[in-house]
Design a protein around this motif. Structure first.
Motif, PDB file in Angstrom:
ATOM      1  N   ALA A  82      -6.556  -1.906 -12.461  1.00 46.00           N
ATOM      2  CA  ALA A  82      -5.370  -2.718 -12.191  1.00 46.00           C
ATOM      3  C   ALA A  82      -4.872  -3.496 -13.405  1.00 46.00           C
ATOM      4  O   ALA A  82      -4.044  -4.394 -13.270  1.00 46.00           O
ATOM      5  N   SER A  83      -5.357  -3.158 -14.603  1.00 45.35           N
ATOM      6  CA  SER A  83      -4.943  -3.886 -15.801  1.00 45.35           C
ATOM      7  C   SER A  83      -3.584  -3.442 -16.330  1.00 45.35           C
ATOM      8  O   SER A  83      -2.974  -4.139 -17.136  1.00 45.35           O
ATOM      9  N   ARG A  84      -3.115  -2.255 -15.928  1.00 48.22           N
ATOM     10  CA  ARG A  84      -1.888  -1.635 -16.436  1.00 48.22           C
ATOM     11  C   ARG A  84      -1.942  -1.462 -17.949  1.00 48.22           C
ATOM     12  O   ARG A  84      -0.906  -1.368 -18.629  1.00 48.22           O
ATOM     13  N   ALA A  85      -3.137  -1.379 -18.495  1.00 46.60           N
ATOM     14  CA  ALA A  85      -3.305  -1.223 -19.937  1.00 46.60           C
ATOM     15  C   ALA A  85      -2.822   0.147 -20.394  1.00 46.60           C
ATOM     16  O   ALA A  85      -3.050   1.151 -19.723  1.00 46.60           O
ATOM     17  N   ARG A  86      -2.171   0.184 -21.537  1.00 46.03           N
ATOM     18  CA  ARG A  86      -1.758   1.459 -22.120  1.00 46.03           C
ATOM     19  C   ARG A  86      -2.871   2.062 -22.952  1.00 46.03           C
ATOM     20  O   ARG A  86      -3.006   3.278 -23.042  1.00 46.03           O
ATOM     21  N   VAL A  87      -3.635   1.216 -23.611  1.00 41.78           N
ATOM     22  CA  VAL A  87      -4.808   1.649 -24.376  1.00 41.78           C
ATOM     23  C   VAL A  87      -6.024   1.050 -23.697  1.00 41.78           C
ATOM     24  O   VAL A  87      -6.031  -0.142 -23.364  1.00 41.78           O
ATOM     25  N   PRO A 138      -3.084   1.529  -9.581  1.00 39.64           N
ATOM     26  CA  PRO A 138      -3.792   1.853  -8.344  1.00 39.64           C
ATOM     27  C   PRO A 138      -3.499   3.268  -7.848  1.00 39.64           C
ATOM     28  O   PRO A 138      -2.348   3.710  -7.801  1.00 39.64           O
ATOM     29  N   ALA A 139      -4.560   3.954  -7.441  1.00 36.08           N
ATOM     30  CA  ALA A 139      -4.418   5.327  -6.963  1.00 36.08           C
ATOM     31  C   ALA A 139      -3.557   5.407  -5.707  1.00 36.08           C
ATOM     32  O   ALA A 139      -2.857   6.400  -5.503  1.00 36.08           O
ATOM     33  N   PRO A 153      -1.599  12.081  -6.871  1.00 36.93           N
ATOM     34  CA  PRO A 153      -0.735  13.240  -6.585  1.00 36.93           C
ATOM     35  C   PRO A 153      -0.266  13.193  -5.133  1.00 36.93           C
ATOM     36  O   PRO A 153      -1.046  12.905  -4.224  1.00 36.93           O
ATOM     37  N   PHE A 154       0.995  13.475  -4.929  1.00 41.20           N
ATOM     38  CA  PHE A 154       1.633  13.218  -3.640  1.00 41.20           C
ATOM     39  C   PHE A 154       1.962  14.515  -2.909  1.00 41.20           C
ATOM     40  O   PHE A 154       2.638  15.393  -3.447  1.00 41.20           O
ATOM     41  N   GLY A 161       0.772  -1.233   0.000  1.00 43.95           N
ATOM     42  CA  GLY A 161       0.000   0.000   0.000  1.00 43.95           C
ATOM     43  C   GLY A 161       0.799   1.277   0.000  1.00 43.95           C
ATOM     44  O   GLY A 161       0.219   2.363   0.118  1.00 43.95           O
ATOM     45  N   ARG A 162       2.095   1.203  -0.173  1.00 43.64           N
ATOM     46  CA  ARG A 162       2.906   2.412  -0.141  1.00 43.64           C
ATOM     47  C   ARG A 162       2.839   3.146  -1.468  1.00 43.64           C
ATOM     48  O   ARG A 162       2.851   2.550  -2.553  1.00 43.64           O
TER      49      ARG A 162
END
Length: 355
Positions: A302-307, A279-280, A285-286, A134-135
């Motif tokens: 969570a798919s890490r899809a680019r498109v 994941p947010a 934004p930090f 979770g970091r």
């Protein structure tokens, strides 16, 4: 005091998130170099504490990696060897392996290498660190730096930071404004032009001056989004210039992309049009007040899809201009509490090399 190499081979946003870890390393090092890819180099040049930026395009990083070139790898190892680094802190995202880069650093004779690593590293790592669940990416990088012997100084709050921006009021004008940044290097993380055009119109109708930003390759997009309602600065700033434009803004509207992290680095609140393909909790934004918009439970999560793999890009394209303008209003009115900044250090999790 040591000569230390920090490695972050990804995009500009990733390098900006490494900034607090770089400062931690710099506080206990005589010399700090950052090894990064071509996309991350402009961001590395903005980080406090960096003495040299080494640019190398790795075959195992980036969106369009080059083929493996043995001579290129040997040349990099030779360059690093000549610089006689004492230690290396190898930063990666949660889904990446540090081991290919660690092998190159071993070939360069770097005697002490630290990295987050889930895979068995053999003799490639001296410090195999386990990332706490979770970091945020910025916090995880700080955790690794601390475990490698590089704590942040007590006066450093651990937020993102860049070198002081130039004065670009001759481009933006002196009056208050909101920035809308419609583009993203990863298409799945950008809302459609119609959504951003509606947002610009809604902001203008609410009495706000709007500045639209983008890279030279995005000039057609920024012109469409700005229309007759906003100042179009598409293609008119490099990353350092963009930091100046963002620093003077009341708020920034952007996707989950480098400019959102650059806005955080200059202390500007962010309305984050956040596609959940990543994941947010790791990529929001930090360290600044922000609001996340977009369906975080969309099928692409969570798919890490680019498109975007879902017809219509519903996670972002269902947003309305009115929703985005209202979020800007909440941020600029102080209705969103200020962020409490980075979380406390994670409990250390390091292992001797073992299977």
């Amino acid at each position: 005091m040591t000569r230390t190499l920090v490695v972050r081979l990804d995009s500009a946003g990733d390098v900006l998130l490494a900034g607090p870890a770089v400062r931690a390393v710099a506080a206990s090092s005589a010399y700090v170099a950052v090894l990064c890819g071509p996309q991350g180099a402009p961001a590395a040049e903005l980080l406090p504490g960096v003495d040299r930026t080494i640019v190398w395009e790795a075959p195992w990083a980036g969106f369009d990696p080059p083929p493996v070139d043995p001579e290129d790898v040997r040349a990099l190892a030779g360059d690093l060897a000549r610089q006689r680094f004492d230690r290396a802190v190898l930063l990666t995202s949660f889904h990446q392996s540090p081991l290919p880069t660690a092998l190159v650093l071993r070939l360069a004779g770097v005697p002490a290498i630290a990295a987050d690593c889930e895979d068995y590293p053999g003799s490639l790592l001296d410090l195999r660190h386990r990332r706490a669940p979770g970091r945020h990416e910025a916090e995880a990088a700080l955790d690794l730096a601390r475990a490698a012997g590089f704590p942040l100084p007590p006066h450093d709050d651990g937020r993102l930071r860049v070198l002081p921006p130039p004065d670009l009021r001759h481009l933006t004008g002196p009056d208050p404004y909101v920035v809308v940044h419609p583009g993203a290097a990863v298409p799945a993380r950008a809302a459609g032009p119609a959504v951003l055009t509606a947002a610009v119109r809604a902001l203008a109708e609410a009495g706000r001056r709007v500045v639209v930003t983008g890279s030279p390759a995005e000039k057609e997009l920024t012109a469409e989004v700005a229309g007759a309602h906003a100042l179009d600065l598409g293609g008119r700033t490099d990353l350092r210039g963009l930091s100046a434009v963002l620093a003077e803004a009341d708020a920034v509207v952007a996707g989950n992309t480098g400019p959102a992290h650059l806005a955080a680095a200059v202390g500007t609140p962010v309305v984050s049009l956040f596609s959940p393909v990543v994941p947010a909790e790791r990529w929001r934004p930090f360290g600044v007040p922000h609001l996340l918009l977009g369906r975080q439970d969309a099928p692409c999560a969570a798919s890490r899809a680019r498109v975007c793999p879902v017809a219509g890009h519903p996670c972002l394209n269902t947003l309305t201009g009115a929703q985005i303008a209202a979020a800007v209003g909440r941020l600029t009115s102080g209705a969103v509490p200020g962020t409490d900044g980075p979380h406390p250090p994670a409990r250390p999790s390091t292992r001797k090399v073992s299977s």
